[in-house]
Write a protein that holds these residues in place. Structure first.
Motif, PDB file in Angstrom:
ATOM      1  N   UNK A  40       0.827  -1.194   0.000  1.00 34.52           N
ATOM      2  CA  UNK A  40       0.000   0.000   0.000  1.00 34.52           C
ATOM      3  C   UNK A  40       0.864   1.247   0.000  1.00 34.52           C
ATOM      4  N   UNK A  41       0.302   2.316  -0.570  1.00 35.46           N
ATOM      5  CA  UNK A  41       0.999   3.596  -0.647  1.00 35.46           C
ATOM      6  C   UNK A  41      -0.063   4.688  -0.708  1.00 35.46           C
ATOM      7  N   UNK A  42       0.134   5.787   0.015  1.00 45.06           N
ATOM      8  CA  UNK A  42      -0.800   6.911  -0.132  1.00 45.06           C
ATOM      9  C   UNK A  42      -0.788   7.407  -1.576  1.00 45.06           C
ATOM     10  N   UNK A  43      -1.938   7.825  -2.070  1.00 46.17           N
ATOM     11  CA  UNK A  43      -2.050   8.256  -3.468  1.00 46.17           C
ATOM     12  C   UNK A  43      -1.061   9.377  -3.783  1.00 46.17           C
ATOM     13  N   UNK A  70      -5.452   2.299 -13.478  1.00 44.02           N
ATOM     14  CA  UNK A  70      -5.073   1.080 -12.761  1.00 44.02           C
ATOM     15  C   UNK A  70      -6.144   0.685 -11.744  1.00 44.02           C
ATOM     16  N   UNK A  71      -6.780   1.661 -11.135  1.00 36.58           N
ATOM     17  CA  UNK A  71      -7.889   1.377 -10.222  1.00 36.58           C
ATOM     18  C   UNK A  71      -9.088   0.862 -11.015  1.00 36.58           C
ATOM     19  N   UNK A  76      -5.148  -1.892  -8.907  1.00 29.68           N
ATOM     20  CA  UNK A  76      -5.072  -1.247  -7.602  1.00 29.68           C
ATOM     21  C   UNK A  76      -6.481  -1.027  -7.083  1.00 29.68           C
ATOM     22  N   UNK A  77      -6.599  -0.897  -5.774  1.00 28.70           N
ATOM     23  CA  UNK A  77      -7.850  -0.426  -5.186  1.00 28.70           C
ATOM     24  C   UNK A  77      -7.517   0.606  -4.135  1.00 28.70           C
ATOM     25  N   UNK A  78      -8.487   1.468  -3.823  1.00 29.48           N
ATOM     26  CA  UNK A  78      -8.221   2.592  -2.944  1.00 29.48           C
ATOM     27  C   UNK A  78      -9.030   2.476  -1.667  1.00 29.48           C
ATOM     28  N   UNK A  79      -8.345   2.674  -0.541  1.00 28.91           N
ATOM     29  CA  UNK A  79      -8.971   2.670   0.776  1.00 28.91           C
ATOM     30  C   UNK A  79      -8.461   3.906   1.514  1.00 28.91           C
ATOM     31  N   UNK A  80      -9.361   4.837   1.804  1.00 29.89           N
ATOM     32  CA  UNK A  80      -8.988   6.050   2.544  1.00 29.89           C
ATOM     33  C   UNK A  80      -7.746   6.730   1.973  1.00 29.89           C
ATOM     34  N   UNK A  84      -3.739   0.266  -2.802  1.00 31.76           N
ATOM     35  CA  UNK A  84      -3.255  -1.077  -2.473  1.00 31.76           C
ATOM     36  C   UNK A  84      -3.210  -1.921  -3.733  1.00 31.76           C
ATOM     37  N   UNK A  85      -2.202  -2.772  -3.791  1.00 32.62           N
ATOM     38  CA  UNK A  85      -2.050  -3.675  -4.930  1.00 32.62           C
ATOM     39  C   UNK A  85      -3.048  -4.816  -4.756  1.00 32.62           C
ATOM     40  N   UNK A  86      -3.870  -5.034  -5.763  1.00 27.84           N
ATOM     41  CA  UNK A  86      -4.904  -6.052  -5.696  1.00 27.84           C
ATOM     42  C   UNK A  86      -4.323  -7.444  -5.585  1.00 27.84           C
ATOM     43  N   UNK A  87      -3.341  -7.740  -6.397  1.00 27.04           N
ATOM     44  CA  UNK A  87      -2.735  -9.061  -6.414  1.00 27.04           C
ATOM     45  C   UNK A  87      -1.233  -8.903  -6.268  1.00 27.04           C
ATOM     46  N   UNK A  88      -0.718  -9.035  -5.030  1.00 26.42           N
ATOM     47  CA  UNK A  88       0.717  -8.828  -4.819  1.00 26.42           C
ATOM     48  C   UNK A  88       1.559  -9.809  -5.639  1.00 26.42           C
ATOM     49  N   UNK A  89       2.770  -9.378  -5.985  1.00 28.79           N
ATOM     50  CA  UNK A  89       3.666 -10.287  -6.700  1.00 28.79           C
ATOM     51  C   UNK A  89       3.869 -11.584  -5.917  1.00 28.79           C
TER      52      UNK A  89
END
Length: 92
Positions: A40-43, A70-71, A76-80, A84-89
């Motif tokens: 996860x990373x802030x936008x 990408x969202x 990616x998906x966004x939470x607050x 966040x990466x939907x499917x991590x490597x």
């Protein structure tokens, strides 16, 4: 990530490059809670990462557009305001 049955055209290469840059940035950091594998990373930070890399040359609007695409496509998906990466490597 694009399904063969998806009627939409594939994402442009530069958008996928942006995704790879973000994933590389996230996997290169020490996350403390690595057992959860939440990437996860802030936008705002994601935009800064994309603007500071030498791998692609983006304007702020381009970086924001890439994140939106990408969202929209489920990479990616966004939470607050955190992306966040939907499917991590697999190698995490």
């Amino acid at each position: 990530m694009s399904l063969a049955t998806d009627p939409r055209p594939p994402l442009p290469g530069w958008v996928l490059d942006a995704y790879n840059i973000l994933c590389d940035h996230l996997t290169g950091q020490d996350h403390g809670e690595s057992q959860h594998h939440v990437l996860a990373i802030p936008r705002d930070e994601a935009i800064e990462v994309l603007l500071s890399t030498d791998e692609i040359d983006l304007e702020p609007g381009d970086a924001d557009h890439a994140l939106t695409r990408l969202i929209d496509r489920g990479y990616l998906y966004e939470v607050d305001s955190e992306l966040r990466v939907t499917q991590p490597p697999e190698d995490l």
